[in-house]
Scaffold this active site. Structure first.
Site, mmCIF file in Angstrom:
data_model
loop_
_atom_site.group_PDB
_atom_site.id
_atom_site.type_symbol
_atom_site.label_atom_id
_atom_site.label_comp_id
_atom_site.label_asym_id
_atom_site.label_seq_id
_atom_site.Cartn_x
_atom_site.Cartn_y
_atom_site.Cartn_z
ATOM 1 N N ARG A 152 -3.613 2.868 8.582
ATOM 2 C CA ARG A 152 -3.909 1.587 7.945
ATOM 3 C C ARG A 152 -2.656 0.718 7.892
ATOM 4 N NH1 ARG A 152 -6.989 5.159 4.395
ATOM 5 N NH2 ARG A 152 -9.164 4.490 4.228
ATOM 6 N N ARG A 190 0.478 -47.723 -11.229
ATOM 7 C CA ARG A 190 0.493 -48.591 -10.038
ATOM 8 C C ARG A 190 -0.262 -49.876 -10.355
ATOM 9 N NH1 ARG A 190 -1.700 -43.651 -8.649
ATOM 10 N NH2 ARG A 190 -0.444 -42.216 -7.393
ATOM 11 N N CYS A 238 7.565 -39.008 -8.952
ATOM 12 C CA CYS A 238 6.203 -39.505 -9.151
ATOM 13 C C CYS A 238 5.377 -39.481 -7.865
ATOM 14 C CB CYS A 238 6.213 -40.913 -9.732
ATOM 15 S SG CYS A 238 7.016 -42.132 -8.660
ATOM 16 N N GLU A 282 13.059 -44.441 -2.999
ATOM 17 C CA GLU A 282 12.156 -44.045 -1.901
ATOM 18 C C GLU A 282 12.719 -44.408 -0.519
ATOM 19 O OE1 GLU A 282 8.449 -46.229 -2.609
ATOM 20 O OE2 GLU A 282 9.608 -47.589 -3.892
ATOM 21 N N SER A 298 13.072 -42.889 -10.546
ATOM 22 C CA SER A 298 11.844 -42.131 -10.302
ATOM 23 C C SER A 298 11.727 -41.964 -8.789
ATOM 24 C CB SER A 298 10.622 -42.870 -10.853
ATOM 25 O OG SER A 298 9.449 -42.109 -10.614
ATOM 26 N N LYS A 351 0.836 -1.205 0.000
ATOM 27 C CA LYS A 351 0.000 0.000 0.000
ATOM 28 C C LYS A 351 0.868 1.252 0.000
ATOM 29 C CE LYS A 351 -3.768 -0.219 2.234
ATOM 30 N NZ LYS A 351 -4.731 -0.394 3.347
ATOM 31 N N ARG A 403 -3.792 -1.367 -5.975
ATOM 32 C CA ARG A 403 -3.035 -2.610 -5.765
ATOM 33 C C ARG A 403 -3.429 -3.588 -6.865
ATOM 34 N NH1 ARG A 403 -6.213 -4.395 -0.212
ATOM 35 N NH2 ARG A 403 -8.291 -4.638 -1.128
ATOM 36 N N GLY A 447 10.125 -41.580 -5.510
ATOM 37 C CA GLY A 447 8.830 -41.752 -4.839
ATOM 38 C C GLY A 447 8.851 -40.968 -3.533
ATOM 39 N N THR A 448 8.579 -39.679 -3.634
ATOM 40 C CA THR A 448 8.800 -38.806 -2.479
ATOM 41 C C THR A 448 7.766 -38.958 -1.379
ATOM 42 O OG1 THR A 448 7.757 -37.028 -3.753
ATOM 43 C CG2 THR A 448 10.171 -37.079 -3.680
ATOM 44 N N ASN A 449 6.645 -39.642 -1.654
ATOM 45 C CA ASN A 449 5.720 -39.934 -0.547
ATOM 46 C C ASN A 449 6.434 -40.794 0.500
ATOM 47 O OD1 ASN A 449 3.822 -38.602 -2.048
ATOM 48 N ND2 ASN A 449 2.643 -40.414 -2.604
ATOM 49 N N ASP A 450 6.964 -41.938 0.037
ATOM 50 C CA ASP A 450 7.648 -42.834 0.970
ATOM 51 C C ASP A 450 9.028 -42.318 1.364
ATOM 52 O OD1 ASP A 450 5.587 -44.556 1.256
ATOM 53 O OD2 ASP A 450 6.391 -46.153 -0.011
ATOM 54 N N GLY A 453 -8.451 -7.143 4.516
ATOM 55 C CA GLY A 453 -9.320 -7.301 5.684
ATOM 56 C C GLY A 453 -8.713 -8.025 6.854
ATOM 57 N N HIS A 497 -4.012 -42.135 1.664
ATOM 58 C CA HIS A 497 -4.463 -42.959 0.537
ATOM 59 C C HIS A 497 -5.672 -42.323 -0.127
ATOM 60 C CE1 HIS A 497 -6.880 -46.207 -1.329
ATOM 61 N NE2 HIS A 497 -5.700 -46.629 -1.746
ATOM 62 N N TYR A 533 11.604 -34.898 -15.672
ATOM 63 C CA TYR A 533 10.146 -34.787 -15.709
ATOM 64 C C TYR A 533 9.567 -34.869 -14.296
ATOM 65 C CZ TYR A 533 9.852 -39.869 -14.985
ATOM 66 O OH TYR A 533 9.958 -41.126 -14.472
ATOM 67 N N MET A 565 -5.929 -7.191 8.699
ATOM 68 C CA MET A 565 -5.354 -6.360 9.757
ATOM 69 C C MET A 565 -6.237 -5.138 9.995
ATOM 70 S SD MET A 565 -1.266 -6.770 9.016
ATOM 71 C CE MET A 565 -1.402 -6.677 7.241
#
Length: 887
Positions: free
Chosen positions: A95, A572, A842, A756, A775, A26, A350, A777-780, A104, A466, A862, A106
């Site tokens: 302000r 899968r 993945c 993983e 590949s 602002k 803004r 497997g970033t979940n595990d 809205g 899951h 990828y 603050m």
């Protein structure tokens, strides 16, 4: 001496638009408007550095008071009048101003400087006693609430009493004398509560400044920052500005306007105004605002006069300001203005908030108007905002009867009858009923019910549970982790507070907000117009990473292709086994007591598995497909209740004791780290052999039928040691070569692994000797690196975020310092052994823009994500490529 205060006004400013980190958005824009000759009431910005100083030390810098006094004097010089003067008082607004817009969130204080004496001076100077005393009561009401913490209801009850007594319908009917009486009562409220309203204007000013700084940490602001990933250490600036009045007579007005329509993106002046009103009257809904333009009035079929009709010369001046600001910022602007005695003042500009559809249209049209480049257009659209376009949403006009909330696990909205088992969901679906599957938590066995359900609700699980992962992959709305929802499978009902929802009752889920609602709500279907395709084509030109999808059904694959997927990064295969036609054979394989029995059962599964791959290879028409061999532990394919075990025993023609014995023997205390992934393949190589046979027979069939170049990518899961991969590679190689030789077909194929486990990252150089691709497997990998269950961490992970240990949900956005470092190590080691190794991700992080940014930085080829996240990933990858080029 440190400069803590920056002045603006009278066509000059000490700041500019580039200083938003210091002056807030602002303050920076107020300075910029001064610099380009737009009329702005004089004022000053107290920097964000003061906020962090104040929050840390609970006091102000020594030099601040004098700098503020000097800045107030500058306001007096530019505007005329004097702060605190009883004859011609200058009043101030105070302000907030964060570096990014937090509308809205603050606090604001208006009309500051009024007291029992200066109000009389304002009345005489303005010649309007009603205006003066109305302004004073507004100030007491606002200051008492914002600065002194007095509940606003105390004041509202007084106003309602006065209006009821005099049969008034609006505050505007209250006379000057009546306002004087109201003011006395307002001041008495403060005295009675031990919070007397201060009469000293300087005390008022510092009280308001401190309140605005303190509002940086009020609950709503903290929540907003978390939702929008705004760092808490940024702080806010405070903007003090001379008041101008839209409520000083019939030649005064106030309004809010946008240079383009924020809902549709149409290049039309959009806004509302009120005559003889202050800014909060427009946004508070106390009075009905009027349309700005005559065209908007006619479109809305409104009888209220437009600003264009009432004040044509000022409307034209506003149109000139609109054009000037949009040309200057090259962005759609959200502006606030006040007209005081036929003079226009701009109070704020803004970058305007807008819908995703509007963002697309504005960005594309601004390119056609030669305002911005294609790259700038792509960067203007936030990747996550595309979710609004890809899923049905609840009609904004629909009334929501919210009975509970959970996590917004998969976007979109759906209504249907509540059912409490996957079997019932499938049965009711066959009968033509729309259902919402309600589960305490889901498992792979629920896949059939999840597939036919309109939406999924779970009491447990996080954003990558899951239910969440599968729902996003299917494009189903999902609300997970609704802990206050108590589900009873026996009675087939759930309780949300005092509300009981029984089987068959209709509920609505909003997967974008996490809300659970009673009854059916009307929906708005997404529309992907030409703007979407045009902008996404520009994004594709910019990005360097490919975007694949996680899919194993023809429906998922087709949907992903529509959204621009360039292959399948994770198929899968275990989900394919839950089909009723093959689950019995799978269970027969599990309970078999020798290899011959297992092979006989797997032979029954083979034709189905082969057809699965025929379908996918055909649909993808030569695009790469990474097929993960069987990963979950075998116990997931067996029933766990005695009733279900008896039913399966009957279907298989065996004693129920054999089924029960198998379930017991396969039980694991921690199955996530148990007998799964390549460990199954090493124990029972015939499983992976059957799957490899299905893959290569399908590849040969499709190649012969279509001529498409098929390059299967076979992925071995959960490898932690190079010998595991070597052993499983041999199984696949032997099977592939045999089938290709018999078919007389030459075909390239690749064998790789899912990374993983931490050990796999640390020994990636050795694993790469046998792997043509990694590949991640970033979940595990997140679970195994952090020692944290994605399904159970919800109970404490939010507390960790609140305490600043982790900034985000680590299962939704990658932990760059920990898990990311593991990925970085694996990439470096893998490339050291095999420079041309193909690298992808993945896990669920493949569809998260911040995680995609990380993937770009470490050189992945990828990312792969659920079908409905493909457009998000394409756009995010374009942003990441641009940022990397500029770094």
């Amino acid at each position: 001496m440190t400069k803590w205060v920056y002045n603006f006004g009278g066509g000059k400013a000490e700041g500019n638009a580039t200083m938003r980190n210091l002056l807030g958005g602002k303050g920076a824009n107020l300075a910029e408007m001064n610099n380009i000759g737009i009329p702005v009431p004089a004022g000053f910005s107290i920097t964000t550095d003061v906020c962090t100083y104040y929050q840390k030390d609970k006091k102000y810098p020594d030099e601040l008071k004098q700098q503020v006094n000097d800045a107030v004097s500058n306001i007096e010089k530019v505007m005329g009048g004097k702060f605190g003067d009883v004859t011609n008082p200058v009043l101030l607004s105070v302000r907030s101003g964060s570096r990014v817009s937090m509308p809205g969130m603050m606090d604001t204080v208006l009309n500051l400087g009024l007291n029992d004496e200066t109000v009389e001076g304002l009345a005489k100077h303005s010649g309007d006693a009603r205006f003066a005393y109305d302004s004073y009561r507004r100030f007491i009401q606002m200051y008492s609430n914002v600065v002194m913490g007095v509940d606003g209801e105390h004041f509202e009850s007084v106003l309602e009493e006065v209006k009821e007594k005099n049969n008034y319908s609006s505050d505007t009917e209250i006379t000057a004398d009546e306002w004087k009486a109201v003011i006395v009562r307002f001041e008495d409220i403060g005295k009675e509560l031990g919070k007397p309203f201060p009469q000293d204007p300087n005390e008022q000013l510092w009280g308001a400044v401190s309140a605005v700084f303190a509002s940086w940490n009020v609950a709503r602001a903290v929540t907003y920052r978390k939702l929008n990933h705004i760092p808490g250490n940024w702080g806010t600036a405070v903007n003090v500005q001379a008041m101008v009045f839209g409520n000083a007579g019939e030649d005064c007005a106030t309004g809010v306007c946008f240079t383009r329509d924020p809902a549709t993106g149409e290049n039309a002046y959009y806004g509302e105004y009120l005559v003889n009103a202050q800014g909060e009257d427009v946004v508070a809904g106390i009075r009905t605002p009027r349309p700005m333009s005559l065209a908007a009035k006619l479109e809305a079929k409104s009888n209220a006069p437009s600003l264009e009709e009432v004040m044509p010369s000022l409307y034209k001046e506003l149109c000139d300001v609109r054009e000037k600001l949009e040309l200057h910022y090259k962005e759609m602007q959200d502006m606030e203005f006040t007209i005081q005695h036929d003079k226009l003042w701009m109070l704020q500009t803004r970058t305007g908030k807008r819908t995703a559809a509007a963002a697309l249209r504005i960005a594309v049209e601004m390119v056609h108007e030669k305002l911005i480049t294609k790259e700038e257009a792509v960067l203007r659209v936030e990747p996550d905002s595309l979710d609004q376009l890809l899923h049905p949403t609840i009609d904004p006009e629909a009334k929501r009867d919210v009975i509970g909330t959970g996590l917004p696990a998969s976007p979109g909205a759906a209504s249907g009858m509540a059912v409490f088992s996957a079997e019932d969901a499938e049965k009711w679906h066959e009968e033509g009923k729309k259902v919402i599957l309600v589960r305490i938590e889901t498992s792979p066995e629920d896949i059939g019910g999840m597939h036919v359900a309109q939406g999924i609700l779970t009491a447990r699980g996080g954003m990558t549970s899951h239910a969440a992962v599968v729902a996003r992959g299917m494009g189903r709305p999902c609300v997970s982790g609704a802990g206050d929802v108590k589900i009873d499978y026996k009675t087939k009902q759930f309780k949300a507070g005092s509300i009981v929802i029984k089987e068959g009752d209709i509920i609505t889920l909003d997967g974008s907000t996490g809300e659970i609602m009673k009854g059916e709500l009307s929906m708005v279907e997404p529309e992907l117009g030409g703007d979407f395709g045009e902008l996404m084509a520009w994004a594709d030109e910019m990005r360097t990473m490919k975007v694949r999808t996680n899919a194993e059904t023809p429906e998922d694959a087709k949907q992903a292709l529509k959204f621009g997927a360039e292959g399948i990064g994770l198929c899968r295969t275990e989900h394919m086994f839950f089909d009723p036609k093959r689950i019995l054979a799978m269970r027969q394989m599990i309970i078999a007591d020798d290899e011959a029995g297992r092979r006989a059962a797997l032979a029954k599964v083979l034709p189905y598995q082969r057809q699965d791959f025929v379908d996918l290879f055909t649909i993808m028409e030569g695009l790469p497909i990474t097929i993960r061999l069987l990963d979950p532990p075998l116990h997931e394919f067996l029933p766990h209740t005695l009733e279900e075990q008896a039913e399966i025993a009957k279907d298989l023609g065996v004693d129920v004791a054999l089924i029960t014995e198998s379930v017991t023997s396969l039980h694991e205390s921690n199955p996530m780290l148990g007998h799964r992934g390549c460990r199954l393949g090493i124990t029972y190589p015939e499983i992976y052999e059957m799957q490899a046979q299905a893959i290569f027979e399908a590849a040969v069939e499709v190649f012969k039928k279509t001529g498409s170049t098929i390059v299967p990518e076979v992925m071995i899961p959960l490898v932690g040691h190079k010998l595991e991969l070597e052993m499983m590679r041999e199984v696949v190689d032997v099977t592939a070569k045999k089938i290709l030789k018999e078919a007389g077909v030459e075909m390239e194929y690749q064998i790789g692994t899912m990374i993983e486990l931490p050990r796999a990252c640390l020994t990636a150089d050795k694993i790469a000797e046998s792997a043509e691709f990694f590949s991640f497997g970033t979940n595990d990998l997140t679970q195994t690196t952090l020692g944290m269950s994605r399904d159970d961490s919800g109970a404490f992970l939010k507390i960790y975020q609140d305490k600043g240990i982790y900034e985000r949900d680590l299962f939704a956005s990658i932990d760059v310092d920990g898990v990311g470092e593991m990925v970085r190590i694996a990439v470096e080691k893998g490339k050291a052994t095999r420079p041309n190794i193909k690298l992808g991700i993945c896990g669920e992080h493949g569809g998260d823009p911040k995680s995609i940014d990380f993937c770009q930085s470490v050189g992945l080829n990828y990312v792969s994500c659920s079908p409905f996240r493909v457009p998000v990933a394409r756009l995010a990858a374009a942003h990441s490529a641009y940022n990397a080029k500029k770094a």
